[in-house]
Scaffold this active site. Structure first.
Site, PDB file in Angstrom:
ATOM      1  N   LYS A  83       0.775  -1.210   0.047  1.00 49.55           N
ATOM      2  CA  LYS A  83      -0.063   0.089  -0.022  1.00 49.55           C
ATOM      3  C   LYS A  83       0.967   1.276  -0.026  1.00 49.55           C
ATOM      4  CE  LYS A  83      -4.706  -1.475   1.688  1.00 49.55           C
ATOM      5  NZ  LYS A  83      -4.566  -2.851   1.631  1.00 49.55           N
ATOM      6  N   GLU A 105      -9.961   7.487   3.301  1.00 47.92           N
ATOM      7  CA  GLU A 105     -10.904   6.712   4.103  1.00 47.92           C
ATOM      8  C   GLU A 105     -10.350   5.202   4.162  1.00 47.92           C
ATOM      9  OE1 GLU A 105     -11.204   4.335   0.880  1.00 47.92           O
ATOM     10  OE2 GLU A 105     -11.701   6.428   0.365  1.00 47.92           O
ATOM     11  N   SER A 366       1.315  -9.810  -1.154  1.00 47.25           N
ATOM     12  CA  SER A 366       1.273  -8.468  -0.951  1.00 47.25           C
ATOM     13  C   SER A 366       1.377  -7.893   0.409  1.00 47.25           C
ATOM     14  CB  SER A 366      -0.256  -8.204  -1.270  1.00 47.25           C
ATOM     15  OG  SER A 366      -1.038  -9.119  -0.567  1.00 47.25           O
TER      16      SER A 366
END
Ligand SMILES: *Cc1c(COP(=O)(O)O)cnc(C)c1O
Length: 383
Positions: A83, A105, A366
């Site tokens: 991320k 968010e 990931s």
């Protein structure tokens, strides 16, 4: 309006059009600018820890048989997942655009934490909308965000989860367009977000090509689809077989899953036309997954396009297959994967035995699984 075949676009209220158009123009400009690219590259290297290694999981490959399984170690990125590739890119863009505040968010809190990190590193203020139910469930991540200097804004409307947080974040953006940047967490939303997030995550696939050449098979999990599109896009014109793996939950027949591409049909959500989990009347369905990061009823529009064109195969892994893959990697390699990433691993475990020992599978790992300790412990207590 940029599209992936029929998918994508920008289905937004009139009041958001100027903000989205400004973003399109500014992204088009800065993404070509060498000083922007080199500054981002230096943050990715010195702050996020890129390149991430590719690890040949020899013990796992031997245990499963067939192809060699390799792991692209996004779990070793700062923050423990891919991320940060996206939040650094967008936060830097926001800074170049002269925006003063960044809003985001978050559901489980992972994107909120990655946003708070990037904003702290770049000296910007982050405000993160989060459903009040999620605030209670994810206290540790709320505390992390606060430590990192972000404000967390609990949203008490509706089901008090991600969907409601997104609504409030969009409302904030409409009201404060001039000085506010909306930092989206996956390759979803109105154009240019799906393209922009894909570009920022494509560092994954580009590094794979540099590090191992063209793999025979590449596998990644699909929530909104950012780590998968970042893996697949640079391999699109190569001979690599591409497989995206969605959350099969308790199985597609149970209705308790998040397998948007496998069980959904096209519709409009969050400003994009894409596959969507919906009932006969078009109501968006509740989703279920053992992993919070895959729990989203939509999917990035480029994946919808890849599915219909047949270039990428999309499969599912059920919660029990995921739990097996998770513990297998822990035991064979001493690596605790994120439950999201264990979906991709579960598929590799199915595919490898059908391939030759001379062939290579790359699995995008990931993220790391430290965040999932409670979930997996409770899963094994009940199963
Ligand atoms: C958020 C997250 C995902 C899902 O997001 P994508 O946009 O589909 O990549 C997958 N894995 C991890 C570790 C995550 O934190």
């Amino acid at each position: 309006m940029s599209k992936f075949g029929d998918f994508g676009g920008a289905y937004i209220p009139e009041t958001l059009v100027p903000a989205v158009e400004e973003l399109q123009q500014e992204y088009a400009r800065f993404s070509q600018e060498s000083s922007f690219r080199s500054e981002l590259e230096s943050y990715l290297k010195d702050y996020a820890g890129r390149y991430t290694p590719i690890y040949h999981a020899k013990n796992l490959s031997k245990r499963i048989g067939g192809a060699q399984i390799h792991l692209k170690r996004e779990d070793l990125c700062h923050g423990g997942a891919h991320k940060i590739n996206n939040t650094l890119g967008q936060a830097l863009l926001a800074k170049r655009m002269g925006k003063r505040r960044i809003i985001a968010e978050t559901g489980a809190g992972q994107h909120g934490v990655a946003t708070a990190m990037a904003c702290a590193a770049l000296g910007m203020k982050a405000e993160v909308y989060m459903g009040s139910k999620d605030v209670e469930r994810q206290r540790l991540n709320v505390y992390r965000m606060k430590l990192l200097g972000a404000d967390v804004i609990p949203v008490k409307a509706g089901s008090r989860t991600l969907k409601d947080a997104i609504n409030d974040a969009i409302r904030d953006w409409i009201t404060n367009v001039n000085d506010t940047y909306y930092l989206l967490g996956s390759a979803v939303g109105p154009h240019p977000y799906p393209t922009m997030v894909r570009d920022f995550q494509s560092v994954i696939g580009e590094e794979i090509l540099e590090q191992m050449g063209v793999p025979d098979v590449a596998i990644a999990c699909v929530g909104g689809g950012s780590n998968a599109i970042g893996t697949f896009h640079p391999l699109y014109n190569k001979s690599t077989k591409l497989i995206g793996v969605e959350a099969g939950g308790s199985g597609l027949d149970s209705g308790l899953h998040s397998a948007t591409l496998s069980a959904g049909r096209p519709g409009i959500l969050h400003g994009m036309l894409s596959y969507l989990l919906q009932d006969d009347t078009g109501q968006v369905l509740e989703t279920h997954s053992i992993s919070a990061g895959l729990d989203y009823p939509g999917v990035g529009p480029e994946h919808s396009y890849y599915k219909d064109s047949g270039r990428v195969t999309y499969s599912v892994a059920t919660d029990s297959e995921v739990a097996d893959a998770f513990t297998t990697l822990c035991k064979t390699e001493g690596i605790i994967p994120a439950l999201e990433s264990a979906h991709a691993l579960a598929e590799a475990i199915k595919v490898a035995p059908t391939m030759k020992a001379s062939e290579d599978i790359i699995v995008t790992l990931s993220g790391r699984g430290d965040k999932d300790m409670d979930i997996i412990r409770r899963y094994y207590e009940q199963n």
